[in-house]
Design an enzyme around this catalytic site. Structure first.
Site, PDB file in Angstrom:
ATOM      1  N   ASP A 118       1.062  -1.408   0.219  1.00 36.30           N
ATOM      2  CA  ASP A 118       0.037  -0.024  -0.174  1.00 36.30           C
ATOM      3  C   ASP A 118       1.147   1.136   0.119  1.00 36.30           C
ATOM      4  O   ASP A 118       0.890   2.185   0.784  1.00 36.30           O
ATOM      5  CB  ASP A 118      -0.633  -0.129   1.354  1.00 36.30           C
ATOM      6  CG  ASP A 118      -2.429  -1.368   0.733  1.00 36.30           C
ATOM      7  OD1 ASP A 118      -2.977  -0.845   0.098  1.00 36.30           O
ATOM      8  OD2 ASP A 118      -2.443  -1.444   1.793  1.00 36.30           O
ATOM      9  N   ASP A 178      -7.325  -3.712  -4.773  1.00 37.08           N
ATOM     10  CA  ASP A 178      -7.179  -3.212  -4.035  1.00 37.08           C
ATOM     11  C   ASP A 178      -5.803  -2.184  -4.673  1.00 37.08           C
ATOM     12  O   ASP A 178      -5.464  -0.900  -5.038  1.00 37.08           O
ATOM     13  CB  ASP A 178      -7.609  -2.468  -2.872  1.00 37.08           C
ATOM     14  CG  ASP A 178      -8.312  -3.077  -2.493  1.00 37.08           C
ATOM     15  OD1 ASP A 178      -8.349  -4.331  -2.130  1.00 37.08           O
ATOM     16  OD2 ASP A 178      -8.731  -3.216  -1.107  1.00 37.08           O
TER      17      ASP A 178
END
Length: 394
Positions: A118, A178
């Protein structure tokens, strides 16, 4: 120039931005609900939140009446700094820029954190937004270093960046939808450094996801787990949705946004086609409510009493403004305007007397952990603010 004049100038600027975005916003009476005033109050609450490198605001529990605070290693840490940068862009109030710099600086150490995929959410939502307002070489260097770290999670044989490191007894090489959002960091790193390695890696990841993550109806799975020997998908699940074969709303948002963004950097038509196809699934789904804010999962068993997910609506609304720019499909722009109007209503915006650093309520977090369900969550605010900015530019 006096302080009072400066404040009035910022208020007038915000007022005209809202007029252009919140077209046809219906309210009962001017006295009952004033969106301009509500947003100004929300913005101020973010500005006055205490600066603390170990207390990035992630969400707010209505049940416990407390803010969930996280350190910079949490995947959501970059959104709060990003919110401050975006509010500065919306209002011109330099106080938000000053605070944004403080919160952004706390994230720098994450450029070496190779235990997470991330990096884009953390680094690009903070430092990337900061770069819009100054040609800051330090910010550029941090973005490139972060992209270098993210690249270490890429498996050349599988053709993807590894997502999670947990559940190793269940998954061998999990890749989540994601992860498409983190490709923007890689694309920008190539633009900054001139090193095409980052761009090529992002394209390879996008192609692998394109091949394996989508169902025939153009919805997507949340997780595809790859066999590290055969290099083929061994499991397809929807970890944070209601069930493996259900359509988790935020996951569809990541897909639409991710492939729209990837088309921006590559101009490869197959990415545009994917964004259009999944946007069609989302917009035309029988269970999409009239106000445009989706249920947290399109197949949740208790629809129409299921919780909504403001964050999913905001992600899609922001993506569709950009997708409109490539297609001129008015349905996309109309959805984004409707969602902006809907979110700036008393039903979704937090009351002005709630003293927490969030703007919107009713985002939905992680069903697998039964956490952050129907709460204010920082990334809902982020993509809502980005939607306002993109609509302003249109």
């Amino acid at each position: 120039m006096t302080l009072n004049f400066m404040m009035k100038k910022h208020c007038f600027k915000l007022f005209f931005i809202l007029l252009s975005v919140l077209v046809s916003c219906k309210t009962e009476t001017k006295e009952q609900y004033n969106p301009q005033k509500e947003l100004e109050n929300r913005y101020d609450k973010l500005l006055h939140y205490k600066v603390d490198s170990l207390a990035f605001p992630r969400s707010f529990s209505h049940e416990k009446q407390e803010i969930k605070k996280v350190p910079s290693k949490d995947w959501t840490s970059g959104f709060f700094a990003g919110n401050l940068w975006q509010i500065y862009e919306l209002t011109g109030n330099v106080d938000f820029k000053t605070k944004a710099k403080h919160w952004t600086a706390f994230i720098e150490k994450e450029k070496y954190n190779d235990r997470t995929h991330d990096m884009g959410f953390k680094v690009f939502c903070s430092f990337g937004n900061g770069l819009k307002h100054a040609d800051n070489q330090t910010y550029k260097d941090i973005i490139v270093e972060s992209a270098t770290t993210l690249s270490t999670r890429f498996n050349k044989k599988i053709g993807s960046i590894r997502s999670w490191d947990f559940n190793r007894d269940v998954w061998q090489f999990p890749v989540i939808i994601d992860n498409m959002m983190n490709l923007e960091l890689l694309f920008e790193a190539t633009k900054i450094s001139g090193d095409s390695t980052f761009h090529k890696l992002a394209v390879t990841h996008a192609n692998t996801t394109l091949k394996n993550h989508f169902r025939p109806d153009n919805s997507c799975y949340h997780v595809v787990d790859y066999d590290t020997i055969s290099l083929q998908p061994r499991m397809k699940v929807t970890h944070q949705g209601f069930g493996d074969e259900t359509s988790w709303a935020r996951g569809q948002g990541w897909a639409i946004y991710g492939y729209t963004m990837t088309y921006r950097y590559t101009k490869d038509p197959k990415y545009l086609e994917r964004a259009i196809a999944t946007a069609g699934f989302f917009l035309n789904h029988k269970n999409l409510p009239e106000d445009g804010i989706p249920y947290w999962d399109f197949d949740a068993p208790n629809i129409p009493n299921a919780s909504r997910d403001v964050s999913a609506g905001a992600i899609v609304a922001s993506a569709l403004v950009e997708l409109y720019g490539y297609t001129k499909n008015e349905d996309y722009l109309n959805y984004s305007k409707k969602v902006a109007n809907t979110m700036t209503s008393s039903k979704y915006i937090l009351p002005s007397d709630v003293d927490i650093p969030f703007i919107l309520d009713h985002s939905f977090g992680d069903w697998s952990k039964r956490s952050e369900m129907d709460e204010p969550i920082v990334y809902g605010d982020y993509y809502y603010l980005e939607t306002l900015l993109r609509l302003k530019d249109v």
